[in-house]
Structures are given as structure tokens and as C-alpha cells.
Design an enzyme around this catalytic site. Structure first.
Site, PDB file in Angstrom:
ATOM      1  N   ASN A   6     -12.930  -2.835   2.595  1.00 51.72           N
ATOM      2  CA  ASN A   6     -13.833  -1.696   2.726  1.00 51.72           C
ATOM      3  C   ASN A   6     -14.847  -1.725   1.585  1.00 51.72           C
ATOM      4  O   ASN A   6     -14.490  -2.011   0.441  1.00 51.72           O
ATOM      5  CB  ASN A   6     -13.028  -0.393   2.685  1.00 51.72           C
ATOM      6  CG  ASN A   6     -12.079  -0.263   3.875  1.00 51.72           C
ATOM      7  OD1 ASN A   6     -12.417  -0.681   4.976  1.00 51.72           O
ATOM      8  ND2 ASN A   6     -10.903   0.287   3.649  1.00 51.72           N
ATOM      9  N   GLY A  66     -15.503   3.124   3.845  1.00 51.87           N
ATOM     10  CA  GLY A  66     -14.149   3.655   3.682  1.00 51.87           C
ATOM     11  C   GLY A  66     -13.495   3.310   2.361  1.00 51.87           C
ATOM     12  O   GLY A  66     -12.290   3.517   2.186  1.00 51.87           O
ATOM     13  N   HIS A 110      -7.150  -5.699   2.152  1.00 49.37           N
ATOM     14  CA  HIS A 110      -6.010  -5.138   2.884  1.00 49.37           C
ATOM     15  C   HIS A 110      -5.465  -6.218   3.814  1.00 49.37           C
ATOM     16  O   HIS A 110      -6.243  -6.883   4.512  1.00 49.37           O
ATOM     17  CB  HIS A 110      -6.440  -3.967   3.773  1.00 49.37           C
ATOM     18  CG  HIS A 110      -6.941  -2.757   3.040  1.00 49.37           C
ATOM     19  ND1 HIS A 110      -6.172  -1.634   2.834  1.00 49.37           N
ATOM     20  CD2 HIS A 110      -8.137  -2.484   2.478  1.00 49.37           C
ATOM     21  CE1 HIS A 110      -6.877  -0.717   2.183  1.00 49.37           C
ATOM     22  NE2 HIS A 110      -8.082  -1.209   1.957  1.00 49.37           N
ATOM     23  N   ASP A 137       0.851  -1.198   0.000  1.00 55.76           N
ATOM     24  CA  ASP A 137       0.000   0.000   0.000  1.00 55.76           C
ATOM     25  C   ASP A 137       0.886   1.248   0.000  1.00 55.76           C
ATOM     26  O   ASP A 137       1.895   1.318   0.706  1.00 55.76           O
ATOM     27  CB  ASP A 137      -0.923   0.012   1.221  1.00 55.76           C
ATOM     28  CG  ASP A 137      -2.086   0.987   1.047  1.00 55.76           C
ATOM     29  OD1 ASP A 137      -3.236   0.518   0.916  1.00 55.76           O
ATOM     30  OD2 ASP A 137      -1.841   2.210   1.034  1.00 55.76           O
ATOM     31  N   ILE A 138       0.510   2.232  -0.799  1.00 53.69           N
ATOM     32  CA  ILE A 138       1.317   3.454  -0.934  1.00 53.69           C
ATOM     33  C   ILE A 138       1.269   4.301   0.341  1.00 53.69           C
ATOM     34  O   ILE A 138       2.157   5.115   0.579  1.00 53.69           O
ATOM     35  CB  ILE A 138       0.822   4.262  -2.167  1.00 53.69           C
ATOM     36  CG1 ILE A 138       1.928   5.155  -2.709  1.00 53.69           C
ATOM     37  CG2 ILE A 138      -0.432   5.071  -1.853  1.00 53.69           C
ATOM     38  CD1 ILE A 138       1.628   5.729  -4.096  1.00 53.69           C
ATOM     39  N   HIS A 156     -10.366  -5.018  -3.317  1.00 57.45           N
ATOM     40  CA  HIS A 156      -9.025  -5.309  -2.815  1.00 57.45           C
ATOM     41  C   HIS A 156      -9.122  -5.687  -1.345  1.00 57.45           C
ATOM     42  O   HIS A 156      -9.927  -5.142  -0.600  1.00 57.45           O
ATOM     43  CB  HIS A 156      -8.074  -4.118  -2.997  1.00 57.45           C
ATOM     44  CG  HIS A 156      -8.660  -2.826  -2.549  1.00 57.45           C
ATOM     45  ND1 HIS A 156      -9.585  -2.132  -3.292  1.00 57.45           N
ATOM     46  CD2 HIS A 156      -8.481  -2.109  -1.407  1.00 57.45           C
ATOM     47  CE1 HIS A 156      -9.947  -1.042  -2.641  1.00 57.45           C
ATOM     48  NE2 HIS A 156      -9.290  -1.004  -1.482  1.00 57.45           N
TER      49      HIS A 156
END
Ligand code: 5GP
Length: 112
Positions: free
Chosen positions: A85, A91, A100, A29-30, A98
């Protein structure tokens, strides 16, 4: 228009790729929310869990199995969290499903 994750899958946009196979890609994750924070993304464009079809069952299972394997590889032995999410109240900011995978610190509950 392609989602940001489709652009990462097609290498239009760079990302730190952790894992890839025919079904999914996993990237860092960026904006990490934990010492380890990866996303596991299906190559098929599915907007969100709220819009999956019965035919996506195999893909959904594959995302969780991949998350588990990455957690093992990353030695997240003390635990980890998997989050999906969904929608604005959930969120979600990228309309491409995707998972997380977060770990490397004690995560609190409930989430914000
Ligand atoms: P969501 O809020 O939709 O559940 O999660 C989207 C996630 O994608 C966020 O955690 C955000 O930091 C991450 N993200 C957004 N754009 C990029 C990008 O260009 N590259 C990477 N690696 N992650 C991104």
C-alpha cells in the site's frame, strides 16, 4: 520518531517474528486479513515505494524473494497475494515500507 516497525526491529515492541536477516524482518500482521498474513519489512527506514531510490533496488528485490520463500515454507501452494500500500489513497497506515503476504483462502479481486 521511530516507526512502529523500527520498534519491532529493535525489540522495543513484541511481535511474532517469522524470519529475520540483515536486510529485513518478517512478522505476523496483528490484524490478519487472511488465514496467513505476514509483513516483510526492510530494516532500512524507507517510507514507501513512492520514495525509493535507485540504491534500494537490492532491498526491494530481497523483500519479494523473502516473501516467496515464506510462501513456500507456509505451503501456500494454492496461491498467495503480495500487496504494497502506498500513500493515503493506497491504504498505507504505517510510513515504513512493508510487503503484505496473504494466503490460506481464496482472495477476491478487485480489492476494496
Ligand atoms: P498498511 O496499512 O500500512 O499497508 O499496513 C500496516 C499493517 O501493519 C496493517 O496490516 C496492521 O495491521 C499492521 N500493524 C500495525 N501495527 C502493528 C503492530 O504493532 N504489530 C504488528 N504485528 N502489525 C501491526
Amino acid at each position: 520518531m521511530a516507526t512502529i516497525f523500527q520498534k519491532i526491529i529493535s525489540r522495543e515492541i513484541p511481535a511474532e517474528i517469522i524470519f529475520e536477516d540483515d536486510t529485513c524482518i518478517s512478522i505476523k500482521d496483528i490484524e490478519p486479513q487472511a488465514p496467513f498474513h505476514a509483513l516483510i519489512i526492510p530494516k532500512k527506514l524507507i517510507a514507501r515505494v513512492g520514495e525509493v531510490d535507485d540504491e534500494d533496488e537490492q532491498i526491494l528485490g530481497h523483500l519479494l524473494l523473502t516473501a516467496k520463500k515464506i510462501a513456500q515454507e507456509q505451503n501456500l501452494d494454492q496461491g498467495f497475494r503480495i500487496v504494497i500500500n502506498n500513500g493515503s489513497d493506497g491504504g498505507e497506515t504505517v510510513p515504513h515500507l512493508h510487503v503484505h503476504l496473504l494466503g490460506g483462502r481464496k482472495l477476491t479481486w478487485p480489492p476494496g
